[in-house]
Design an enzyme around this catalytic site. Sequence first.
Site, short mmCIF file in Angstrom:
data_model
loop_
_atom_site.label_atom_id
_atom_site.label_comp_id
_atom_site.label_asym_id
_atom_site.label_seq_id
_atom_site.Cartn_x
_atom_site.Cartn_y
_atom_site.Cartn_z
N ASP A 172 0.98 -1.17 0.13
CA ASP A 172 -0.17 -0.50 -0.05
C ASP A 172 0.69 1.24 0.26
OD1 ASP A 172 -1.59 2.13 0.89
OD2 ASP A 172 -3.65 -0.09 1.20
N HIS A 229 -3.85 6.61 3.97
CA HIS A 229 -4.27 5.09 3.82
C HIS A 229 -4.05 4.18 4.25
CE1 HIS A 229 -4.66 2.08 -0.07
NE2 HIS A 229 -6.70 3.52 0.16
N SER A 402 -11.10 -0.16 0.15
CA SER A 402 -9.96 0.01 0.88
C SER A 402 -10.10 -0.52 2.24
CB SER A 402 -9.53 0.95 -0.15
OG SER A 402 -8.42 1.05 -0.59
#
Length: 456
Positions: A172, A229, A402
Amino acid sequence: MPRYHKLSLAVIFACAAPAAFSSEHSEKVLAALQAGKAHVAQELLIQYKAGAGANAKQRALGKIAATPAEVLVAAHQRRDKRGDLELVRLPQGKSLQQAIAALSADEAVAFVEPNWIYNHAATSNDTYYTNGGLWGMYGDGSSPANQYGSQAAEQWAGGNTACGDVWVGIIDEGYMYNHEDLAANAGKNPGEVAGDGIDNDGNGYVDDVYGWDFAGNDNSVFDGAGDDHGTHVAGTIGGVGGNGKGVAGVCWSVKLFNAKFLGSRGGTTANAVKAVDYMTDMKTRHNLNMIATSNSWGGGGFSQALQDAIGRADNAGMLFIAAAGNDAYNCDSGSNCYPAEYPNNNLIAVASITSTGAMSSFSSYGKTTVDICAPGSAVMSTVPKSSKGKVISGYASYSGTSMATPHVSGAAALYKALNPAASHTQVKNGILAQALPTASCNGKVSSNGRLDVSGY
Ligand SMILES: [Ca+2]
Ligand SMILES: [Ca+2]
Ligand SMILES: [Ca+2]
Ligand SMILES: [Ca+2]
């Protein structure tokens, strides 16, 4: 520099000769380019055939005036006896399309494809600490309760909060390994001595203690508040529970490890392949109990190179858990839901549901290509926050496939911890077999249901 090439491709396609692209692989690549999938300008990935030597490679590259940039997977390091996987650059103005056609026909080349660009599968919202923010961890019998949560709280109530020595690889952005609710679960490369400038474990990466940053090509996987994120994903898998603050992940203790390849402009196939291989090598080199990588990203088109890397993870006994995507596509109908739709046996593709059991409006799905639903709308988790010039621990509510994906990654770790003898295939089959039948997921995912970890 990654650039989006939709307009120029449309022109190129008007005069491309379809007969030049006979193989199934070339057709998929062609279709994705035609659909305007983002890729790095003037770059190609070439998979050479076994035994393709320097002369054959030079001759092939000469056809398109390309220069070698980097060997991504070297032939001499492969167990599958295939040739080099190499990144090459084309001169400005050279048509990617024609280069693919010329190289596909070369006897030294197995396949050739663009260097696709991937993006986060998240849509953040700015609702902090909303009511029931951690609903994804609730069960029908927990307090507070939510029948559409992952039921993790029911395992916790039974004493099963720890995932022991199980590792999960986060592919990621970077994640904030010193976050107050993550630090205790930050896995460290057992073969690396920090800060001595030496690649102690000989894996090709110097001082890769918490992982490696393939976007920045350095050992700082966490580079500030922009890595929100990846940090959010980490908290859902393994936020520290029971410490009186913040959130709790599916696993209250687990080992998190990081291959950063998404930067502010997204990530590329070249770096995705290296990130997946890095995790596979980490597991095998150090004999880690790494059950899965968590992959909350997507975009681009079909890539044989990436599919091959996922296959190498499979051979090493590791699952590849992937977000279905946030385009509300039916991934069964050729919508380019990559990497989620690769048919690899070790892949679990994850769709998103809301706290009322509906499929999230953004979630992609697919009866054959997507496997299971999990909580992905309005999910609270860990994030880095900027405050007075410093980066501090924070929490936020995000939505996306996600956010659904790390619930399943955490579930894989929990399953492995509770069933230590289970193979990665058995972990996958167990997770899918225990999915709870759910109306909104019926006919939309292969299991027809949502994540339920209570029976592991
Ligand atoms: Ca190293
Ligand atoms: Ca070192
Ligand atoms: Ca960095
Ligand atoms: Ca906590």
